[in-house]
Design a protein around this motif. Structure first.
Motif, short mmCIF file in Angstrom:
data_model
loop_
_atom_site.label_atom_id
_atom_site.label_comp_id
_atom_site.label_asym_id
_atom_site.label_seq_id
_atom_site.Cartn_x
_atom_site.Cartn_y
_atom_site.Cartn_z
N MET A 156 0.84 -1.20 0.00
CA MET A 156 0.00 0.00 0.00
C MET A 156 0.87 1.25 0.00
O MET A 156 0.61 2.21 -0.74
CB MET A 156 -0.93 0.00 1.21
N ALA A 157 1.92 1.26 0.80
CA ALA A 157 2.82 2.41 0.85
C ALA A 157 3.52 2.60 -0.50
O ALA A 157 3.65 3.73 -0.99
CB ALA A 157 3.85 2.22 1.96
N LEU A 158 3.96 1.51 -1.11
CA LEU A 158 4.61 1.61 -2.42
C LEU A 158 3.64 2.11 -3.49
O LEU A 158 4.02 2.87 -4.38
CB LEU A 158 5.18 0.25 -2.83
N THR A 159 2.38 1.70 -3.40
CA THR A 159 1.38 2.17 -4.36
C THR A 159 1.15 3.66 -4.23
O THR A 159 1.07 4.39 -5.23
CB THR A 159 0.06 1.41 -4.14
N VAL A 160 1.05 4.14 -2.99
CA VAL A 160 0.83 5.57 -2.77
C VAL A 160 2.04 6.38 -3.24
O VAL A 160 1.90 7.39 -3.94
CB VAL A 160 0.52 5.85 -1.29
N VAL A 161 3.23 5.93 -2.89
CA VAL A 161 4.45 6.65 -3.30
C VAL A 161 4.60 6.61 -4.82
O VAL A 161 4.96 7.61 -5.45
CB VAL A 161 5.68 6.06 -2.58
N GLY A 162 4.31 5.47 -5.42
CA GLY A 162 4.38 5.37 -6.88
C GLY A 162 3.37 6.26 -7.57
O GLY A 162 3.67 6.86 -8.61
N GLY A 163 2.17 6.36 -7.00
CA GLY A 163 1.16 7.26 -7.57
C GLY A 163 1.57 8.71 -7.50
O GLY A 163 1.38 9.47 -8.45
N LEU A 164 2.16 9.10 -6.37
CA LEU A 164 2.63 10.49 -6.25
C LEU A 164 3.78 10.77 -7.21
O LEU A 164 3.84 11.83 -7.84
CB LEU A 164 3.05 10.77 -4.81
N ALA A 165 4.70 9.81 -7.33
CA ALA A 165 5.83 10.00 -8.25
C ALA A 165 5.34 10.06 -9.69
O ALA A 165 5.82 10.87 -10.49
CB ALA A 165 6.84 8.86 -8.06
#
Length: 79
Positions: A42-51
């Motif tokens: 979930m954290a990787l998905t959020v960070v990837g979406g922001l990037a």
């Protein structure tokens, strides 16, 4: 008016910051591997979406300074 000599009925509220309990809370449960993996994904998905939003959004927000001298094709056909 006269002052009352007895203590305030809720005086224990003022002493609440000094109260120490001898009851210890139960230990926290450790998250399982599945929960840790889910939280990480979930954290990787959020960070990837922001990037990704930054990657695609920043070029779209930049102004094209070389476009002022250009003539659009529809305008060139009318001349």
């Amino acid at each position: 008016m006269f002052r009352r000599r007895e203590p305030v009925p809720f005086a224990f509220v003022a002493e609440a910051d000094r109260f120490r309990s001898n009851v210890t809370p139960p230990p926290r449960e450790r998250p399982s591997r599945a929960q840790l993996l889910g939280q990480s994904l979930m954290a990787l998905t959020v960070v990837g979406g922001l990037a990704g939003a930054l990657l695609f959004g920043v070029p779209a927000l930049q102004q094209d300074s070389s476009g002022t001298g250009r003539v659009h094709h529809s305008e060139a056909a009318h001349r």
